[in-house]
Design an enzyme around this catalytic site. Structure first.
Site, PDB file in Angstrom:
ATOM      1  N   SER A 182      11.655   5.286  24.804  1.00 24.39           N
ATOM      2  CA  SER A 182      12.472   5.047  24.073  1.00 24.39           C
ATOM      3  C   SER A 182      14.119   4.341  24.197  1.00 24.39           C
ATOM      4  O   SER A 182      14.677   4.065  22.890  1.00 24.39           O
ATOM      5  CB  SER A 182      13.626   6.608  23.516  1.00 24.39           C
ATOM      6  N   HIS A 210       7.517   8.713  20.364  1.00 21.94           N
ATOM      7  CA  HIS A 210       8.106   7.073  19.607  1.00 21.94           C
ATOM      8  C   HIS A 210       7.327   6.670  19.043  1.00 21.94           C
ATOM      9  O   HIS A 210       7.217   5.221  18.093  1.00 21.94           O
ATOM     10  CB  HIS A 210       8.986   6.149  20.420  1.00 21.94           C
ATOM     11  N   LYS A 241      11.069  12.704  15.085  1.00 24.74           N
ATOM     12  CA  LYS A 241      10.922  11.803  14.794  1.00 24.74           C
ATOM     13  C   LYS A 241      10.235  11.014  13.626  1.00 24.74           C
ATOM     14  O   LYS A 241      10.754  11.493  12.568  1.00 24.74           O
ATOM     15  CB  LYS A 241      10.517  10.605  16.216  1.00 24.74           C
TER      16      LYS A 241
HETATM   17  C1  PLP Z   1      10.145   9.590  24.700  1.00 26.00           C
HETATM   18  C2  PLP Z   1      10.585  11.113  24.615  1.00 26.00           C
HETATM   19  N1  PLP Z   1      10.358  12.496  24.509  1.00 26.00           N
HETATM   20  C3  PLP Z   1      10.785  13.053  24.884  1.00 26.00           C
HETATM   21  C4  PLP Z   1      11.984  13.505  24.110  1.00 26.00           C
HETATM   22  C5  PLP Z   1      12.472  15.186  23.473  1.00 26.00           C
HETATM   23  O1  PLP Z   1      12.381  15.168  22.031  1.00 26.00           O
HETATM   24  P1  PLP Z   1      12.988  16.389  21.140  1.00 26.00           P
HETATM   25  O2  PLP Z   1      13.838  15.810  20.966  1.00 26.00           O
HETATM   26  O3  PLP Z   1      11.704  16.367  20.302  1.00 26.00           O
HETATM   27  O4  PLP Z   1      13.123  17.101  22.472  1.00 26.00           O
HETATM   28  C6  PLP Z   1      12.901  12.530  23.982  1.00 26.00           C
HETATM   29  C7  PLP Z   1      13.398  12.463  22.670  1.00 26.00           C
HETATM   30  O5  PLP Z   1      14.434  13.002  22.486  1.00 26.00           O
HETATM   31  C8  PLP Z   1      12.487  11.146  23.720  1.00 26.00           C
HETATM   32  O6  PLP Z   1      12.507  10.225  23.439  1.00 26.00           O
END
Ligand code: PLP
Length: 392
Positions: A182, A210, A241
């Site tokens: 990310s 992502h 996303k």
């Molecule tokens: C790699 C990754 N996993 C999990 C999440 C968490 O997802 P969510 O925003 O749906 O809670 C994110 C970002 O927020 C992320 O970048």
């Protein structure tokens, strides 16, 4: 003994001194390529709305349609929070990911925490890339499993750690990685990870937060793009996303999903998502599968933007995706760069520790399929201007 107020004051002061203090910035139109901040229009490079779907009329309609049923999820999933529409959505996700089953979670954070705490205990070992998302780190901590962090993308180090766990008599081994990282925009070597997981009898779980929507045929994800989806034990992904809505899923074999239904506390002990969100996620899934043109545009713009930055001498690391970091080093430099860009009408926030390692503060540019070429060109010009003024 210091009072609470003294202690909180000291903590905040220290964050300030280290240039690590953060605050929430109220913006409008964050769903669009041009947002508004303090009444000023800015090119938006800080959203995860990669395909530009978050303001799609069909998603807004789906939200309204879903709301006809009512506003709240009303109960947890194992009580009466599992609506017929949730059942349909889960079947559609499973079809999309080509797995036997899928399970909807309230969000990606809770999906990672729930999945990990359901699967591993103190008898097990988890092998986690050093740059995995915080929700993975928190899930491992909460599970009590032994954590073996391996250096970012370093497969030799991973193998060393797997061998050392074998000597310590752990019950199960689980390798977990983001597919697209990310904050760096680079990609996990999933094919090699499959080979390693087979060699050491480990499970392989990936976080496609992502990757899904952006990569693979019909946006199925990076594992599908690389042709290794069938070898992955669990695929986690989020609707927040590229899908432009909210919520997340874990997909895999039916027994694995059944264990999560029974053990994932972040699923069991919380209220189900509201019907509007479930309805919008179904529509988002449909839109994503049909979004080849958006994926193509995003790729073209990303490749061009990154190449321009590199030709101008900026450090973008090993990014090969829509997430393009501009590495600046110290926090103060990243903050000043970001602030100067904002003055020129570009919103790209400084990312600092603990989100990224110390001395690697950066601006994270995330591209959207519907950024215009003019917006990208102007932004590059502003980046060069700011860089020149900061070198003086
Ligand atoms: C790699 C990754 N996993 C999990 C999440 C968490 O997802 P969510 O925003 O749906 O809670 C994110 C970002 O927020 C992320 O970048």
């Amino acid at each position: 003994m210091s009072s609470w107020n003294d202690w909180i004051g000291e903590e905040l002061h220290e964050l300030d001194v280290l240039q690590l203090k953060r605050e929430c910035m109220p913006v409008r139109n964050a769903q669009l390529p041009v947002l508004s901040w303090n009444g000023k229009k800015m090119f938006n490079f800080s959203s995860n709305n990669y395909l530009g779907l978050a303001a799609h009329p069909k998603l807004k309609e789906a939200i309204c349609r879903g709301t006809v049923a009512g506003s709240g999820g009303v109960a947890s999933r194992l009580i009466i929070g599992h609506s017929e529409e949730t059942e349909l959505l889960e079947r559609e996700i499973a079809r999309f990911k080509k797995t036997e089953k899928a399970l909807l979670f309230p969000n990606g954070y809770m999906a990672n925490v729930g999945m990990l705490t359901a699967l591993v205990t103190s008898k097990d070992a988890v092998f986690s890339d050093q740059y995995n998302h915080a929700s993975i780190v928190d899930g491992i901590r909460l599970s009590g499993a032994r954590l073996f962090r391996y250096r970012h993308l370093d497969l030799n180090h991973l193998e060393k750690r797997l061998k050392s766990a074998d000597q310590k008599g752990v019950r199960h081994k689980l390798i977990i990685t983001d597919s697209v990282f990310s904050m760096d925009g680079d990609v996990a070597p999933l094919r090699e990870l499959v080979r390693i997981k087979e060699k050491y009898g480990a499970a392989l779980v990936i976080d496609e937060a992502h990757g899904a929507g952006v990569f693979g045929p019909r946006g199925q994800g990076m594992a599908h793009e690389l042709g290794v989806h069938e070898e992955i034990d669990l695929h986690m992904g989020t609707f927040s996303k590229a899908f432009g809505v909210y919520g997340a899923y874990v997909a895999g074999k039916k027994e694995w999903i059944s264990l999560l239904v029974n053990r994932a506390r972040s699923l069991i002990y919380t209220t189900a998502l509201p019907p509007a969100i479930v309805s919008a996620n179904r529509m988002a899934l449909r839109l994503v599968t049909q979004a080849d043109q958006r994926r193509g545009e995003l790729k073209e713009k990303t490749v061009w933007f990154r190449k321009q930055l590199m030709q101008k001498g900026f450090a973008v690391g090993n990014s090969s995706t829509q997430i393009i970091p501009l590495y600046l080093g110290e926090n103060a430099r990243a903050l000043a760069f970001s602030e100067s860009l904002r003055q020129r009408g570009v919103f790209a926030l400084a990312i600092r520790p603990p989100t990224v390692p110390v001395h690697t503060a950066r601006l994270r540019f995330s591209l959207m399929a519907n950024h215009s070429w003019e917006q990208l060109e102007q932004t590059l010009g502003y980046i060069e201007q700011v860089n020149k003024t900061m070198r003086r």
